[in-house]
Design an enzyme around this catalytic site. Structure first.
Site, PDB file in Angstrom:
ATOM      1  N   CYS A   1      11.069  -1.262  50.736  1.00 48.14           N
ATOM      2  CA  CYS A   1      10.809   0.146  50.427  1.00 48.14           C
ATOM      3  C   CYS A   1      11.346   1.051  51.532  1.00 48.14           C
ATOM      4  O   CYS A   1      11.831   2.163  51.266  1.00 48.14           O
ATOM      5  CB  CYS A   1       9.308   0.370  50.242  1.00 48.14           C
ATOM      6  SG  CYS A   1       8.605  -0.511  48.828  1.00 48.14           S
TER       7      CYS A   1
ATOM      8  N   CYS B   1     -15.558 -10.296  52.233  1.00 48.38           N
ATOM      9  CA  CYS B   1     -16.422  -9.297  51.601  1.00 48.38           C
ATOM     10  C   CYS B   1     -17.770  -9.859  51.155  1.00 48.38           C
ATOM     11  O   CYS B   1     -18.491  -9.205  50.404  1.00 48.38           O
ATOM     12  CB  CYS B   1     -15.716  -8.665  50.401  1.00 48.38           C
ATOM     13  SG  CYS B   1     -15.331  -9.845  49.079  1.00 48.38           S
TER      14      CYS B   1
ATOM     15  N   CYS C   1     -17.796 -15.168  50.319  1.00 52.46           N
ATOM     16  CA  CYS C   1     -16.440 -14.811  50.750  1.00 52.46           C
ATOM     17  C   CYS C   1     -16.440 -14.419  52.228  1.00 52.46           C
ATOM     18  O   CYS C   1     -17.289 -13.651  52.688  1.00 52.46           O
ATOM     19  CB  CYS C   1     -15.910 -13.655  49.908  1.00 52.46           C
ATOM     20  SG  CYS C   1     -14.282 -13.054  50.443  1.00 52.46           S
TER      21      CYS C   1
ATOM     22  N   CYS D   1     -16.682 -35.934  58.105  1.00 51.63           N
ATOM     23  CA  CYS D   1     -16.111 -35.424  56.859  1.00 51.63           C
ATOM     24  C   CYS D   1     -15.002 -36.392  56.457  1.00 51.63           C
ATOM     25  O   CYS D   1     -14.935 -37.514  56.968  1.00 51.63           O
ATOM     26  CB  CYS D   1     -15.588 -33.995  57.023  1.00 51.63           C
ATOM     27  SG  CYS D   1     -14.170 -33.842  58.137  1.00 51.63           S
TER      28      CYS D   1
END
Length: 217
Positions: free
Chosen positions: A5, A66, A63, A174
């Site tokens: 742009c 947010c 999240c 894990c």
């Protein structure tokens, strides 16, 4: 190759259309006419048709960016943006095998020796419940990584737990030794006391170095 742009500029009419759309959405929100459903409206002046609407999933409480405080899956700073944006896939096996420091990580053979010695130790498996159901170390407990990252206090032993209270040893495992490192950091910040380490290379290393019959997936 299409220029940016900054290099080729932007059609003035496009900025006007986008501005009007933003103003319309703001009015709908202020007047209570917005349906509240998340969506993404794409506009391309050179496409036919020029508009495309994409439905978005609801905001996740966990999240990193947010989500709700106290439920986020760790800080946003731990997000791997290279992978998120489509960059080269990290070598998770190699990352899980990084030695780290003796205070933070332990080798599979050393952990096996500790367990065989009868030392009171707590093994926390941070894989998903499904993976834990497939295979797990004897006596280990399952606290998924998402749970620990959103609420690390779940990994703190109850005050009345004499076998696994303060001063005793806790080892985190894990699959490959990556999530376990994150879990240990979160648990330290939450105040888990005593010896706290994670397994270098995860359960795959356990198969290679300790028990060849332990399932690999």
């Amino acid at each position: 190759m299409t220029g940016s742009c900054e290099e080729v500029g932007i059609l003035g009419a496009v900025t006007g259309i986008i501005g009007n759309l933003q103003a319309l959405e703001a009015i709908k929100i202020i007047t209570g006419l917005h349906d509240g459903k998340p969506s993404l409206l794409l506009y391309s002046a050179l496409s036919v048709p020029p508009f495309r609407s994409v439905k978005l999933r609801q905001r996740r409480p966990t999240c990193k960016a947010c989500g709700n405080e106290g439920q986020k899956e760790g800080p946003i700073s731990q997000t791997d943006y290279v992978t998120l944006c489509g960059g080269p896939r990290p070598d998770w096996v190699a990352r899980g095998l990084i030695e780290g420091t003796p205070e933070n990580r332990i080798r599979a053979k050393d952990l096996d020796n500790i367990l065989r010695s009868g030392t009171k130790a707590r093994i926390i498996d941070v894989r998903s419940p499904t993976e834990f159901g497939i295979c797990h170390l004897s006596g280990s407990i399952n606290i998924p990584i998402n749970t620990i990252m959103s609420n690390p206090t779940t990994a703190i032993p109850p005050s009345g737990d004499e076998d696994h209270g303060d001063g005793h040893e806790t080892y985190v495992v894990c699959r490959l030794g990556n999530d376990s490192q994150l879990a240990v950091m979160a648990m330290r910040e939450a105040g888990v006391a005593g010896v706290l380490k994670d397994l270098v290379g995860g359960l795959r290393a356990w198969t290679q170095d300790v028990n060849p019959e332990f399932p690999v997936y």
